[in-house]
Design an enzyme around this catalytic site. Structure first.
Site, mmCIF file in Angstrom:
data_model
loop_
_atom_site.group_PDB
_atom_site.id
_atom_site.type_symbol
_atom_site.label_atom_id
_atom_site.label_comp_id
_atom_site.label_asym_id
_atom_site.label_seq_id
_atom_site.Cartn_x
_atom_site.Cartn_y
_atom_site.Cartn_z
ATOM 1 N N ASP A 30 0.854 -1.189 0.000
ATOM 2 C CA ASP A 30 0.000 0.000 0.000
ATOM 3 C C ASP A 30 0.884 1.231 0.000
ATOM 4 O OD1 ASP A 30 -3.275 0.249 0.800
ATOM 5 O OD2 ASP A 30 -2.085 2.095 0.848
ATOM 6 N N THR A 86 -11.997 2.201 -6.179
ATOM 7 C CA THR A 86 -12.575 2.699 -7.436
ATOM 8 C C THR A 86 -13.803 3.543 -7.085
ATOM 9 O OG1 THR A 86 -13.775 0.593 -7.615
ATOM 10 C CG2 THR A 86 -11.772 0.828 -8.938
ATOM 11 N N THR A 122 -13.606 -3.479 -8.006
ATOM 12 C CA THR A 122 -14.800 -3.471 -8.854
ATOM 13 C C THR A 122 -14.573 -2.465 -9.974
ATOM 14 O OG1 THR A 122 -16.142 -3.988 -6.924
ATOM 15 C CG2 THR A 122 -17.297 -3.060 -8.825
ATOM 16 N N LEU A 153 -17.220 -10.093 -0.975
ATOM 17 C CA LEU A 153 -17.313 -10.118 0.493
ATOM 18 C C LEU A 153 -18.101 -8.926 1.014
ATOM 19 C CD1 LEU A 153 -15.276 -7.760 1.729
ATOM 20 C CD2 LEU A 153 -13.536 -9.424 1.220
ATOM 21 N N LYS A 207 -20.150 -8.461 -11.336
ATOM 22 C CA LYS A 207 -20.064 -7.786 -10.035
ATOM 23 C C LYS A 207 -21.060 -6.630 -9.947
ATOM 24 C CE LYS A 207 -18.627 -6.134 -6.162
ATOM 25 N NZ LYS A 207 -18.881 -6.752 -4.883
ATOM 26 N N LEU A 253 -34.163 -7.661 2.473
ATOM 27 C CA LEU A 253 -35.567 -7.242 2.488
ATOM 28 C C LEU A 253 -35.884 -6.552 3.808
ATOM 29 C CD1 LEU A 253 -37.467 -10.215 0.769
ATOM 30 C CD2 LEU A 253 -36.980 -7.951 -0.157
ATOM 31 N N HIS A 254 -34.906 -5.824 4.362
ATOM 32 C CA HIS A 254 -35.144 -5.102 5.616
ATOM 33 C C HIS A 254 -35.362 -3.630 5.279
ATOM 34 C CE1 HIS A 254 -34.093 -8.655 7.827
ATOM 35 N NE2 HIS A 254 -33.013 -8.784 7.050
ATOM 36 N N GLY A 256 -35.529 0.240 5.769
ATOM 37 C CA GLY A 256 -34.667 1.079 6.600
ATOM 38 C C GLY A 256 -34.431 2.427 5.979
ATOM 39 N N CYS A 263 -20.029 0.448 -1.582
ATOM 40 C CA CYS A 263 -20.253 -0.289 -2.842
ATOM 41 C C CYS A 263 -21.543 0.071 -3.563
ATOM 42 C CB CYS A 263 -20.190 -1.791 -2.563
ATOM 43 S SG CYS A 263 -18.545 -2.317 -2.077
HETATM 44 N N1 NAD Z 1 -15.308 -2.603 0.807
HETATM 45 C C1 NAD Z 1 -16.046 -3.599 0.369
HETATM 46 O O1 NAD Z 1 -16.901 -4.118 1.070
HETATM 47 C C2 NAD Z 1 -15.851 -4.126 -1.026
HETATM 48 C C3 NAD Z 1 -16.419 -5.364 -1.367
HETATM 49 C C4 NAD Z 1 -16.229 -5.871 -2.649
HETATM 50 C C5 NAD Z 1 -15.481 -5.145 -3.575
HETATM 51 N N2 NAD Z 1 -14.958 -3.935 -3.215
HETATM 52 C C6 NAD Z 1 -14.154 -3.214 -4.211
HETATM 53 O O2 NAD Z 1 -12.774 -3.424 -3.905
HETATM 54 C C7 NAD Z 1 -12.011 -2.267 -4.218
HETATM 55 C C8 NAD Z 1 -11.254 -1.777 -2.998
HETATM 56 O O3 NAD Z 1 -12.208 -1.355 -2.036
HETATM 57 P P1 NAD Z 1 -11.790 -1.092 -0.520
HETATM 58 O O4 NAD Z 1 -13.063 -0.840 0.214
HETATM 59 O O5 NAD Z 1 -10.870 -2.173 -0.071
HETATM 60 O O6 NAD Z 1 -10.980 0.285 -0.702
HETATM 61 P P2 NAD Z 1 -10.051 1.042 0.382
HETATM 62 O O7 NAD Z 1 -10.159 2.476 0.041
HETATM 63 O O8 NAD Z 1 -10.379 0.567 1.748
HETATM 64 O O9 NAD Z 1 -8.569 0.528 0.047
HETATM 65 C C9 NAD Z 1 -7.874 0.842 -1.102
HETATM 66 C C10 NAD Z 1 -6.386 0.919 -0.751
HETATM 67 O O10 NAD Z 1 -5.620 1.025 -1.940
HETATM 68 C C11 NAD Z 1 -4.470 1.839 -1.677
HETATM 69 N N3 NAD Z 1 -3.900 2.291 -2.937
HETATM 70 C C12 NAD Z 1 -4.428 3.140 -3.855
HETATM 71 N N4 NAD Z 1 -3.575 3.290 -4.900
HETATM 72 C C13 NAD Z 1 -2.497 2.501 -4.642
HETATM 73 C C14 NAD Z 1 -1.287 2.206 -5.346
HETATM 74 N N5 NAD Z 1 -1.021 2.741 -6.533
HETATM 75 N N6 NAD Z 1 -0.410 1.371 -4.773
HETATM 76 C C15 NAD Z 1 -0.652 0.821 -3.579
HETATM 77 N N7 NAD Z 1 -1.785 1.048 -2.866
HETATM 78 C C16 NAD Z 1 -2.705 1.862 -3.389
HETATM 79 C C17 NAD Z 1 -5.048 2.941 -0.789
HETATM 80 O O11 NAD Z 1 -4.026 3.589 -0.060
HETATM 81 C C18 NAD Z 1 -5.995 2.139 0.094
HETATM 82 O O12 NAD Z 1 -5.376 1.697 1.286
HETATM 83 C C19 NAD Z 1 -13.011 -1.253 -4.781
HETATM 84 O O13 NAD Z 1 -13.031 -1.355 -6.178
HETATM 85 C C20 NAD Z 1 -14.332 -1.713 -4.219
HETATM 86 O O14 NAD Z 1 -15.432 -1.342 -5.013
HETATM 87 C C21 NAD Z 1 -15.105 -3.422 -1.961
#
Ligand code: NAD
Length: 441
Positions: A30, A86, A122, A153, A207, A253-254, A256, A263
């Site tokens: 990261d 994203t 995503t 997840l 997705k 189906l809650h 709220g 997401c």
């Molecule tokens: N949060 C969820 O519940 C969930 C579930 C399914 C899918 N997603 C998808 O997964 C992806 C990530 O979501 P998230 O919630 O984990 O995001 P997040 O913001 O929690 O984490 C993203 C991380 O990427 C790091 N980052 C960005 N650019 C970077 C680079 N060039 N090099 C290294 N690190 C870098 C950021 O510092 C950050 O820590 C998104 O596309 C999201 O839509 C999220």
């Protein structure tokens, strides 16, 4: 198998720790040095049940490492996952792919041998194609593959969802990518998790279609809740009555305050943008989005009705700030527009959340944060339950009522029912509880 994970947020950290737990060697990368330093010091940057012990155990076994240095992190990796954010692009709702493309460019420059690049973030249809082009533009070694492996997840149950998924979707265009991902997920299909191999574009769209469908269920039941209130029916019972039908299913189906989180809001918007670009109407999802926007905006009106019509000078206690229980994630949480409107209406707000305070504080100025639910209720004209944390399910309502100035319990998650509230001297304002008569809004 050696795996690198670029992006160590909710998805990257959980996925990295779980892959390590399967026995793979994982390095999470990261660019946020503070985050990596925290994890190395044993402090999780997010609140997710079971994560701390999973990370600690796998670091100790020597299978999980963390770094800010991409070139060092990709080491001997055969697969490099992209799990960066994203978010919705400001102004137009398209998915902002800046982080994805930056990560790919950096990766391309650091690679010394071909790898399988796997998008876990995503991303809209066609992103994998663009990633393949960038790898070429940046002179990455010949023979790299690009695959899509969207993550399904849920925050709050992330480890369980990752280890016991309903399905794994792999979108790949070549045999090597399919083989590498098969090897990575082997421990899961030994446990009978269905794995679906598709084309890359299909996986990318799957997705968005999944999230849009779930968002649609929520908007659907919220509109049915409004109808229940108008005609004297109970949405909880309607939801049970339809959810027991296997073709419908009981989840999402809650009724709220509207869906939020990191997401559904951004993914429904991004799907609409993809459809717009493709010249294909998506009227259902477009309506889902506007139903949800209206829903979030209307929640403060419910509180106003419960305190006699005007919020001016009223004290409102708020229980729960995160977009759902068991996470500290505040992204697009319904509590944010609600509290802003309460403040605009002239109310004072005292709020409590079991773990979300640190993330909520920068987003919510002008309110008081309390250390427990009872302090939030103290002196309040109305107490509003916004997030259904377990610890709000067994409150001592008599103690709550004694501390309050008014009697309104605005229960946006239907945690309590009218009788329980009445026993404590409170007036219950649930959601879609028309059968409860006058007290529903
Ligand atoms: N949060 C969820 O519940 C969930 C579930 C399914 C899918 N997603 C998808 O997964 C992806 C990530 O979501 P998230 O919630 O984990 O995001 P997040 O913001 O929690 O984490 C993203 C991380 O990427 C790091 N980052 C960005 N650019 C970077 C680079 N060039 N090099 C290294 N690190 C870098 C950021 O510092 C950050 O820590 C998104 O596309 C999201 O839509 C999220």
């Amino acid at each position: 198998m050696h795996i690198a994970m670029i992006g160590t947020g909710y998805v990257g950290l959980v996925s990295g720790a779980c892959f390590a737990d399967f026995g793979h060697h994982v390095t999470c990368i990261d660019k946020d040095a503070g985050k990596i330093a925290k994890i190395k010091a044993g402090v999780m940057p997010i609140w997710e049940p079971g994560l701390e012990s999973l990370v600690k155990a796998n670091i100790e076994r020597g299978r999980l490492a963390f770094t800010t240095n991409l070139a060092e992190g990709i080491g001997d990796a055969e697969a490099v996952f992209i799990a960066v954010g994203t978010p919705a692009r400001r102004g137009d709702g398209h998915a902002d792919l800046t982080f994805v493309y930056e990560a790919v460019r950096e990766l391309a420059k650091a690679l010394t041998r071909p790898v399988v690049v796997v998008t876990k973030s995503t991303v809209p249809v066609g992103t994998g194609d663009r990633i393949a082009e960038i790898l070429k533009e940046e002179d990455a070694p010949e023979g790299c593959s690009v695959a899509s492996n969207p993550e399904f997840l849920r925050e709050g149950a992330a480890i369980r969802d990752f280890k016991i998924p309903d399905r794994i979707v792999v979108g790949a265009e070549d045999q090597r990518a399919r083989e590498v991902l098969t090897e990575i997920y082997r421990p899961l299909f030994l446990n009978q998790a269905p794995i679906l191999f598709t084309g890359r574009r299909t996986a990318e769209l799957t997705k968005y279609a999944a999230n849009a469908f779930l968002a649609m269920k929520i908007s659907f039941i919220n509109e049915i809740a409004n109808l229940c209130e108008a005609v004297g029916a109970d949405v909880q019972e309607v939801a049970r009555g339809i959810g027991l039908d296997n073709r419908i299913g009981p989840k999402f189906l809650h009724a709220g305050p509207g869906y939020g989180g990191s997401c559904f809001p951004k993914d429904t918007l991004a799907l609409l943008k993809t459809a717009e670009d493709a010249g294909v109407e998506q009227r259902i999802i477009s309506t889902v989005v506007s139903v949800n926007d209206d829903r979030k905006a209307a929640m403060a009106d419910r509180v106003a009705v419960a305190v006699g019509g005007s919020l001016e000078g009223k004290r409102i206690g708020v229980l729960g700030l995160t977009f759902k229980p068991n996470t500290d994630d505040m992204r697009d949480a319904p509590s944010i527009p609600l509290i802003k409107r309460l403040l605009e209406g002239g109310a004072e707000v005292a709020a409590f959340d079991p773990v979300g305070r640190e993330q909520a504080e920068p987003l919510l100025s002008g309110i008081t944060f309390t250390d427990d639910a009872y302090s939030a209720a103290n002196g309040a004209d109305a107490l509003v339950i916004v997030t259904e944390w377990d610890e709000f399910r067994a409150l001592d309502l008599v103690r709550i009522a004694e501390g309050m100035r008014g009697t309104a319990l605005v229960d946006l998650r239907n945690v309590y029912d009218r009788t329980e509230a009445e026993r404590a001297g409170l007036v219950h304002y649930g959601v879609g509880r028309g059968r409860n008569g006058v007290n529903s809004i």
